[in-house]
Design an enzyme around this catalytic site. Structure first.
Site, PDB file in Angstrom:
ATOM      1  N   LYS A 171      41.812  95.578  69.152  1.00  0.00           N
ATOM      2  CA  LYS A 171      41.152  94.472  69.845  1.00  0.00           C
ATOM      3  C   LYS A 171      41.433  94.651  71.329  1.00  0.00           C
ATOM      4  O   LYS A 171      42.419  95.302  71.704  1.00  0.00           O
ATOM      5  CB  LYS A 171      41.753  93.145  69.371  1.00  0.00           C
ATOM      6  CG  LYS A 171      40.893  91.937  69.657  1.00  0.00           C
ATOM      7  CD  LYS A 171      39.999  91.595  68.494  1.00  0.00           C
ATOM      8  CE  LYS A 171      39.176  90.360  68.805  1.00  0.00           C
ATOM      9  NZ  LYS A 171      38.362  89.953  67.660  1.00  0.00           N
TER      10      LYS A 171
ATOM     11  N   GLY B  58      31.130  72.459  61.249  1.00  0.00           N
ATOM     12  CA  GLY B  58      30.665  73.402  62.270  1.00  0.00           C
ATOM     13  C   GLY B  58      29.332  73.994  61.876  1.00  0.00           C
ATOM     14  O   GLY B  58      29.246  74.818  60.962  1.00  0.00           O
TER      15      GLY B  58
ATOM     16  N   GLY C 223      27.307  75.946  63.659  1.00  0.00           N
ATOM     17  CA  GLY C 223      26.976  76.917  64.700  1.00  0.00           C
ATOM     18  C   GLY C 223      26.226  78.082  64.093  1.00  0.00           C
ATOM     19  O   GLY C 223      25.522  77.930  63.093  1.00  0.00           O
ATOM     20  N   LYS C 224      26.418  79.257  64.686  1.00  0.00           N
ATOM     21  CA  LYS C 224      25.664  80.435  64.234  1.00  0.00           C
ATOM     22  C   LYS C 224      25.906  80.699  62.743  1.00  0.00           C
ATOM     23  O   LYS C 224      24.974  80.904  61.983  1.00  0.00           O
ATOM     24  CB  LYS C 224      26.062  81.656  65.078  1.00  0.00           C
ATOM     25  CG  LYS C 224      25.640  81.527  66.539  1.00  0.00           C
ATOM     26  CD  LYS C 224      25.864  82.803  67.317  1.00  0.00           C
ATOM     27  CE  LYS C 224      27.323  83.098  67.578  1.00  0.00           C
ATOM     28  NZ  LYS C 224      27.997  82.136  68.486  1.00  0.00           N
ATOM     29  N   VAL C 225      27.174  80.680  62.337  1.00  0.00           N
ATOM     30  CA  VAL C 225      27.492  80.978  60.938  1.00  0.00           C
ATOM     31  C   VAL C 225      27.185  79.776  60.039  1.00  0.00           C
ATOM     32  O   VAL C 225      26.571  79.923  58.969  1.00  0.00           O
ATOM     33  CB  VAL C 225      28.981  81.379  60.774  1.00  0.00           C
ATOM     34  CG1 VAL C 225      29.284  81.705  59.319  1.00  0.00           C
ATOM     35  CG2 VAL C 225      29.331  82.557  61.660  1.00  0.00           C
ATOM     36  N   GLY C 226      27.616  78.590  60.455  1.00  0.00           N
ATOM     37  CA  GLY C 226      27.443  77.375  59.642  1.00  0.00           C
ATOM     38  C   GLY C 226      25.993  77.162  59.222  1.00  0.00           C
ATOM     39  O   GLY C 226      25.715  76.792  58.082  1.00  0.00           O
TER      40      GLY C 226
HETATM   41  N1  LIG Z   1      29.810  84.812  64.252  1.00  0.00           N
HETATM   42  C1  LIG Z   1      30.475  85.674  63.488  1.00  0.00           C
HETATM   43  O1  LIG Z   1      29.938  86.718  63.097  1.00  0.00           O
HETATM   44  C2  LIG Z   1      31.889  85.372  63.050  1.00  0.00           C
HETATM   45  C3  LIG Z   1      32.595  86.376  62.333  1.00  0.00           C
HETATM   46  C4  LIG Z   1      33.880  86.093  61.869  1.00  0.00           C
HETATM   47  C5  LIG Z   1      34.440  84.850  62.154  1.00  0.00           C
HETATM   48  N2  LIG Z   1      33.739  83.909  62.864  1.00  0.00           N
HETATM   49  C6  LIG Z   1      34.382  82.614  63.118  1.00  0.00           C
HETATM   50  O2  LIG Z   1      33.610  81.581  62.521  1.00  0.00           O
HETATM   51  C7  LIG Z   1      33.671  80.398  63.316  1.00  0.00           C
HETATM   52  C8  LIG Z   1      32.265  79.974  63.704  1.00  0.00           C
HETATM   53  O3  LIG Z   1      31.648  81.015  64.418  1.00  0.00           O
HETATM   54  P1  LIG Z   1      30.195  80.857  65.039  1.00  0.00           P
HETATM   55  O4  LIG Z   1      29.797  82.214  65.486  1.00  0.00           O
HETATM   56  O5  LIG Z   1      29.324  80.084  64.125  1.00  0.00           O
HETATM   57  O6  LIG Z   1      30.533  79.974  66.323  1.00  0.00           O
HETATM   58  P2  LIG Z   1      29.594  78.910  67.073  1.00  0.00           P
HETATM   59  O7  LIG Z   1      30.261  78.682  68.382  1.00  0.00           O
HETATM   60  O8  LIG Z   1      28.171  79.364  67.036  1.00  0.00           O
HETATM   61  O9  LIG Z   1      29.684  77.606  66.148  1.00  0.00           O
HETATM   62  C9  LIG Z   1      30.771  76.772  66.083  1.00  0.00           C
HETATM   63  C10 LIG Z   1      30.240  75.368  65.851  1.00  0.00           C
HETATM   64  O10 LIG Z   1      31.345  74.499  65.608  1.00  0.00           O
HETATM   65  C11 LIG Z   1      31.130  73.297  66.306  1.00  0.00           C
HETATM   66  N3  LIG Z   1      32.424  72.633  66.491  1.00  0.00           N
HETATM   67  C12 LIG Z   1      33.383  72.887  67.423  1.00  0.00           C
HETATM   68  N4  LIG Z   1      34.441  72.072  67.254  1.00  0.00           N
HETATM   69  C13 LIG Z   1      34.164  71.300  66.178  1.00  0.00           C
HETATM   70  C14 LIG Z   1      34.861  70.283  65.509  1.00  0.00           C
HETATM   71  N5  LIG Z   1      36.067  69.872  65.913  1.00  0.00           N
HETATM   72  N6  LIG Z   1      34.273  69.699  64.439  1.00  0.00           N
HETATM   73  C15 LIG Z   1      33.043  70.082  64.036  1.00  0.00           C
HETATM   74  N7  LIG Z   1      32.329  71.048  64.631  1.00  0.00           N
HETATM   75  C16 LIG Z   1      32.867  71.641  65.697  1.00  0.00           C
HETATM   76  C17 LIG Z   1      30.432  73.708  67.564  1.00  0.00           C
HETATM   77  O11 LIG Z   1      29.709  72.617  68.168  1.00  0.00           O
HETATM   78  C18 LIG Z   1      29.490  74.797  67.056  1.00  0.00           C
HETATM   79  O12 LIG Z   1      28.247  74.273  66.637  1.00  0.00           O
HETATM   80  C19 LIG Z   1      34.577  80.749  64.503  1.00  0.00           C
HETATM   81  O13 LIG Z   1      35.907  80.389  64.190  1.00  0.00           O
HETATM   82  C20 LIG Z   1      34.465  82.261  64.588  1.00  0.00           C
HETATM   83  O14 LIG Z   1      35.620  82.836  65.186  1.00  0.00           O
HETATM   84  C21 LIG Z   1      32.473  84.143  63.305  1.00  0.00           C
END
Ligand SMILES: NC(=O)c1ccc[n+]([C@@H]2O[C@H](COP(=O)([O-])OP(=O)(O)OC[C@H]3O[C@@H](n4cnc5c(N)ncnc54)[C@H](O)[C@@H]3O)[C@@H](O)[C@H]2O)c1
Length: 353
Positions: A77, A177, A179-182
């Site tokens: 990393k 959450g 976001g992108k993954v959710g």
């Molecule tokens: N994107 C990937 O490919 C990937 C891969 C491995 C791990 N992750 C992990 O998965 C998680 C989500 O990633 P992502 O890419 O969707 O990120 P993202 O930033 O697109 O989404 C995160 C979402 O969580 C919401 N959020 C923040 N704090 C919150 C809270 N207290 N309560 C409810 N919602 C809240 C944000 O508003 C946002 O919509 C992160 O921890 C990231 O490290 C992501």
């Protein structure tokens, strides 16, 4: 934690380019399984010590994640110390790329917090050891697609282990959450017939849910979510979701989500076991993203990457079974399997060819 006191990292490289303001640390935990792969975090750390601490932690985590994902890649990393909004520039990213290149392929970089596919396209002008590039450049694109797919597979395996069926039909799944993954995860769950309850701090994310999936129930916050009548909890926002306050209050029987570092501190995994909550380890179920970007190294093929991410189902089952037979937590079982693969497959390189 220090490089030598911690004693486990292979190599830690400090990189500085005064003119562009680049201050980066590249941490290589292990190359036992292959070149170390892990993203570059661009973040305004409070101190050099904090940046070093983070890179040591994160690179170790990547070695375990890549090992369990079945990749022929070690763990590494990098962190760039500074505010990306203030100092990110073409010359800084290219200077960084030259340092990555100077490692001769011992480390492959990719995106992380504060860096994006377009940044990797710039880094790639100075190094071939970069992945997570834009689709226009043959890259894997948005890694959250297979991250969500892998989380869904891990959740199905946990469901099979706990309830005897991988289907989540009729189960109440709480997603924290959107976001992108959710968002992708909600789509898989709805398709499988689960009842989804969700929350997000961002109004736009809630509007998306209302418009796209009116059948999804929305609750005020993560506390309301974990205390509601859910069967599965999927933390998909920030780290530390499982802590001394949330675990005693949690009503779900299974935890499987995308967030990194869900366990707030050592000992939480035992608290989950004591409460009879089945925890699908975060770095196992969220490895679909790294599987997606790692595939790019051989020329990206989505179907091949998806097949590999689907295997998260089998690995999760294996880990939950191992935890039962050995009487250990799933988190410890995951660590054990990752260490075993690093030792067994890593050892093969001692056979001289
Ligand atoms: N994107 C990937 O490919 C990937 C891969 C491995 C791990 N992750 C992990 O998965 C998680 C989500 O990633 P992502 O890419 O969707 O990120 P993202 O930033 O697109 O989404 C995160 C979402 O969580 C919401 N959020 C923040 N704090 C919150 C809270 N207290 N309560 C409810 N919602 C809240 C944000 O508003 C946002 O919509 C992160 O921890 C990231 O490290 C992501």
């Amino acid at each position: 934690m220090g490089v030598f006191t911690d004693g486990s990292h292979e190599q830690v490289v400090f990189c500085q380019d005064r003119a562009s303001g680049l201050k980066a640390i590249i941490g290589i935990y292990s190359t036992a399984l292959g070149p170390a792969l892990g993203g570059t975090r661009f973040y305004p750390y409070a101190s050099e010590d904090e940046a070093l601490h983070d890179v040591l932690d994160l690179s170790r985590g990547m070695a375990y994640k890549n090992a369990l994902a079945g990749l022929d890649l070690g763990g590494g990393k990098a962190v760039i110390w500074g505010d990306p909004d203030q100092i990110k520039s073409e010359q800084l990213l290219r200077a960084y790329g030259r340092f990555v290149q100077s490692l001769g392929g011992r480390y492959y970089t990719a995106c992380d917090v504060g860096t994006y596919v377009q940044d990797m396209d710039i880094v790639a002008r100075e190094t071939q050891f970069v992945t997570g590039r834009s689709v226009e450049y043959g890259g894997a694109g948005d890694s959250s697609i297979l991250t969500a797919w892998g989380v869904f597979q891990g959740m199905r395996a946990a469901s099979e282990h706990r309830w005897g069926t991988p289907s989540l039909k009729g189960k109440r799944v709480g997603v924290a959450g959107l976001g992108k993954v959710g968002k992708y995860l909600v789509a898989h769950l709805v398709e499988d017939g689960a009842e989804v309850v969700a929350t997000d701090v961002h109004p736009k994310a809630l509007e998306w849910a209302k418009a796209t999936y009116p059948q999804v129930s929305l609750v005020a916050d993560a506390t309301a979510l974990i205390t509601s009548d859910i069967d599965v909890y999927a933390p998909c926002a920030l780290g530390g979701a499982l802590n001394d306050d949330t675990v005693p209050a949690l009503r779900a029987q299974i935890v499987a989500g995308a967030a990194n570092n869900q366990l707030a501190h050592t000992g939480i995994e035992k608290l989950l076991v004591d409460r009879g909550i089945l925890y699908a380890p975060d770095y196992l179920v969220n490895s679909g993203g790294v599987i997606q970007v790692a595939d790019e190294i051989d020329g990206f093929n989505f179907e091949r990457a998806k097949l590999r991410a689907t295997k998260i189902y089998d690995t999760t089952k294996r880990i939950l079974e191992l935890a039962d037979t050995e009487g250990i937590s799933p988190a410890s079982a995951a660590d054990r399997l990752a260490e075993q693969r690093m030792a067994e497959v890593g050892r093969l390189r001692t056979i001289r060819i």
